[in-house]
Design an enzyme around this catalytic site. Structure first.
Site, PDB file in Angstrom:
ATOM      1  CE  LYS A 184      -3.559  -2.474  -0.379  1.00 12.50           C
ATOM      2  NZ  LYS A 184      -4.206  -3.318   0.586  1.00 12.50           N
TER       3      LYS A 184
HETATM    4  C1  PLP Z   1      -5.260  -4.353   0.911  1.00 11.04           C
HETATM    5  C2  PLP Z   1      -6.731  -4.305   0.841  1.00 11.04           C
HETATM    6  C3  PLP Z   1      -7.538  -4.766   1.889  1.00 11.04           C
HETATM    7  C4  PLP Z   1      -7.048  -5.522   3.068  1.00 11.04           C
HETATM    8  O1  PLP Z   1      -6.009  -4.969   3.719  1.00 11.04           O
HETATM    9  P1  PLP Z   1      -5.004  -5.902   4.563  1.00 11.04           P
HETATM   10  O2  PLP Z   1      -4.216  -4.894   5.318  1.00 11.04           O
HETATM   11  O3  PLP Z   1      -4.193  -6.665   3.578  1.00 11.04           O
HETATM   12  O4  PLP Z   1      -5.809  -6.762   5.437  1.00 11.04           O
HETATM   13  C5  PLP Z   1      -8.911  -4.584   1.785  1.00 11.04           C
HETATM   14  N1  PLP Z   1      -9.456  -4.010   0.720  1.00 11.04           N
HETATM   15  C6  PLP Z   1      -8.718  -3.582  -0.318  1.00 11.04           C
HETATM   16  C7  PLP Z   1      -9.393  -2.916  -1.470  1.00 11.04           C
HETATM   17  C8  PLP Z   1      -7.334  -3.728  -0.303  1.00 11.04           C
HETATM   18  O5  PLP Z   1      -6.621  -3.306  -1.341  1.00 11.04           O
END
Ligand code: PLP
Length: 372
Positions: A184
């Protein structure tokens, strides 16, 4: 000379952050503590002072937001099929029913007209997803929520640093869920944060986050809600604090790289480009669609052979076995199926150079058949 492999993304962790992590490891307090509190304060500042609680994932934040919103068995929650599967999994996790509606092919985000049409007396909440960091229309979203008395859990996992009309995502709205997964725009390796609405007691969120435990002044404890194990470590929070110093530069850099792709991608490749939003979107990913009929597997392999990593985000989730077993079928969401079937994620991350964009474009030129 062969150039090093160019992945589709890579985190940027500076030496100061690495040193800060080492300090935490030496401090004697390595799990949830002062660094988590400092990260919550810093995030709150970016979210116009709203309360923020950090979690060990952006999946945990979504799940707890649904619990806090009172969503459970018998309730319906509307969301998009074109997202990371976590978005829908959490609806099942709390015992509610996921109601999927197709995307708007222009934005690739949930089609809010279709969302409105799917509302029933059982609909309790809507989970919009800002795919690739392109914000869902917040004016329309919150008008809809007000008209039908729905809770909103914004899955802003990908949109930290993005804004709607100049207002930072997270600084307004109902529940806002961020993910700080390694890929992210801002990472804590694994982690997430939940921005809370006014009607939610932050102390209750802390209980949901850690086994429901409520400490009493005499040193004892009580448990009054079923909490889970969702707390972030101070090691992870130290990474997040280091990242926060750079997030605005990261976002600016991502926007410039996206612009470079728009300038350099030859229309003759036949790629369909994402919306050219360089103001609001944080360009979490750069995702063109392959020309109709392209063999995506062969394309990925050919790019890899040329040293370029390409990702796929995401196959539409209603076609996964778990969701097919719930009754979802091919053909139900044609736009999500078309985009999900042709989308590719090209390299885009802050440490990338303009020359890397050239490299990607050269590889595309070699791999994609030219349209005359
Ligand atoms: C990354 C992501 C998640 C989940 O996040 P985690 O930290 O990996 O649990 C949920 N929704 C979207 C759209 C994502 O890109």
């Amino acid at each position: 000379m062969t150039l090093p492999f160019l992945p589709f993304t890579r985190p940027s962790i500076d030496e100061e952050t690495i040193a800060a992590v080492a300090d935490v490891l030496r401090s004697g307090w390595i799990t949830t503590g002062p660094k988590c509190a400092a990260l919550e304060a810093a995030l709150s500042e970016r979210c116009s002072g709203r309360p923020v609680k950090v979690f060990n994932s952006g999946t945990g934040t979504l799940e707890i937001a649904l619990r806090l919103a009172g969503v459970g068995p018998g309730d319906e929650v509307i969301t998009t099929p074109l997202t990371w599967v976590a978005t829908a999994n959490v609806i099942l996790e709390v015992g509610a029913t996921p109601v999927l509606v197709d995307i708007d092919p222009a934005t690739r985000n949930i089609d809010l007209d279709k969302a409105e049409a799917a509302i029933t007396h059982k609909t309790k909440a809507i989970i919009p997803v800002d795919l690739a960091g392109l914000p869902v229309n917040r004016d329309r979203l919150y008008a809809l929520a007000a008209d039908y008395n729905l809770r909103v859990v914004e899955d802003a996992a990908q949109s930290f640093g993005a804004n709607w009309g100049g207002k930072a995502i997270g600084s307004f709205g109902d529940f806002i869920s961020f993910s700080f997964h390694a890929n992210k725009n801002l990472t804590t390796i694994e982690g997430g944060a939940l921005v809370l609405p006014e009607d939610i007691d932050p102390a209750l969120v802390e209980r949901y986050r850690l086994q429901g435990v409520k400490r009493t002044p005499d040193g004892g404890m009580d448990v009054d809600v079923l909490g889970g194990k969702f707390n972030l470590t101070d090691v992870a929070a130290a990474v997040g604090l280091g990242q926060l110093k750079h997030i605005d530069a990261f976002t600016a850099c991502r926007r410039e790289l996206a612009k470079a792709y728009f300038a350099k991608l030859d229309p003759a490749f036949g790629l369909e480009l994402p919306p050219a939003d360089f103001e609001q979107c944080n360009w979490h990913m750069f995702q063109p669609l392959l020309p109709q009929g392209t063999d995506r597997g062969a394309f990925l392999a050919a790019m890899k052979e040329r040293g370029i990593g390409v990702g796929v985000h995401y196959p539409p989730l209603h076609l996964f076995t778990l969701y097919r077993n719930l009754g979802f079928q091919a053909g139900q969401f044609p736009h999500a199926e078309d985009v999900g079937g042709r989308t590719v994620t090209l390299p885009l991350f802050p440490a990338m150079a303009d020359s890397d964009v050239d490299r990607v474009c050269a590889a595309l030129a070699a791999v994609l058949p030219r349209k005359s």
